[in-house]
Design an enzyme around this catalytic site. Structure first.
Site, PDB file in Angstrom:
ATOM      1  N   LYS A  43     -11.859 -18.354   0.452  1.00 34.56           N
ATOM      2  CA  LYS A  43     -13.567 -17.009  -0.875  1.00 34.56           C
ATOM      3  C   LYS A  43     -12.813 -15.713  -0.740  1.00 34.56           C
ATOM      4  O   LYS A  43     -12.478 -15.061  -2.340  1.00 34.56           O
ATOM      5  CB  LYS A  43     -14.549 -17.612  -0.055  1.00 34.56           C
ATOM      6  CG  LYS A  43     -15.188 -16.742  -0.950  1.00 34.56           C
ATOM      7  CD  LYS A  43     -16.971 -15.799   0.073  1.00 34.56           C
ATOM      8  CE  LYS A  43     -17.661 -15.029  -1.096  1.00 34.56           C
ATOM      9  NZ  LYS A  43     -18.306 -14.605  -0.238  1.00 34.56           N
ATOM     10  N   ASP A  45     -19.388 -19.066  -3.138  1.00 34.11           N
ATOM     11  CA  ASP A  45     -20.706 -18.278  -2.393  1.00 34.11           C
ATOM     12  C   ASP A  45     -21.922 -19.110  -1.798  1.00 34.11           C
ATOM     13  O   ASP A  45     -21.862 -20.226  -2.425  1.00 34.11           O
ATOM     14  CB  ASP A  45     -20.981 -16.858  -2.358  1.00 34.11           C
ATOM     15  CG  ASP A  45     -22.217 -16.922  -3.315  1.00 34.11           C
ATOM     16  OD1 ASP A  45     -22.275 -17.539  -3.951  1.00 34.11           O
ATOM     17  OD2 ASP A  45     -22.886 -15.434  -3.282  1.00 34.11           O
TER      18      ASP A  45
END
Length: 218
Positions: free
Chosen positions: A121, A139
């Protein structure tokens, strides 16, 4: 609506809501973005933006960062949480950037994910926001909304990312993931959610999610 019709509705609605898309984390270059994203793990962007000026006043590049001890970094970033792991990661990756990349943040997913405390991420955010490479960082907001909007099964963030990339045009990934984050914060939060203000979920939301909300609201 079909899944493709729902995704088109999401794109068009978010374009109306957020024609201009601010970057949530304050930074001035790829290195400061990398550090800010690393600090944002299990921490709000608001808190990170309060702490990074203190850290960057002492070290806003890898050469100055390695002059600080891990303990000094840890003390500054303590309010962001997970400071033992994050401080070691910041110090370690700064050494690697100097030793392997001439002090520069590498422009590849593979090289970024080899850095300490940098996962997929974080690498995706840096590639997207620092270098303009198409990516879809997922997220908690995106993971939650993709499930509520019946665009992913909510199994895990890896599946959510895969589903998002399959549904949305690649040329929209970089702006769309930010638009979803802002929408999630303002209209579709995990807590204090008001469905009446959440036009997207109200229109295309998963039936089970809508029923659960209405039962809770009674």
């Amino acid at each position: 609506m079909t899944k493709q019709e729902r995704s088109t509705f999401v794109i068009n609605t978010l374009k109306e809501f957020y024609p201009q898309i601010p970057i949530p984390l304050d930074h001035k270059d790829p290195y400061t973005l990398l550090i800010a994203v690393l600090l944002s793990a299990q921490c709000t962007d608001v808190r990170v933006n309060q702490i990074t000026p203190l850290l960057f006043a002492k070290a806003d590049n890898p050469y100055d960062m390695i002059k600080l001890s891990v303990a000094e970094i840890k003390e500054i970033i303590r309010p962001c949480g997970l400071s033992p792991m994050k401080s070691k990661g910041i110090h370690g990756l700064s050494h690697i950037l100097i030793d392997k990349h001439n002090g520069l943040v590498p422009q590849s997913f593979e090289a970024l994910e080899e850095l300490p405390a940098v996962g997929h991420k974080t690498a995706s955010v840096v590639m997207s926001q620092a270098f303009g490479v198409a990516a879809f960082p997922v997220d908690t907001h995106i993971h939650r909304l993709m499930y509520r909007w019946n665009l992913s099964n909510g199994k895990n963030v890896q599946q959510t990312e895969k589903d998002a990339k399959a549904l949305f045009p690649k040329e929209l990934w970089n702006e769309l993931h930010l638009q979803i984050i802002w929408y999630g914060r303002e209209y579709c939060p995990a807590r204090g959610w008001d469905l009446e203000k959440d036009i997207i979920t109200k229109t295309i939301g998963r039936k089970a999610v809508l029923e659960a909300y209405r039962k809770k609201a009674k």
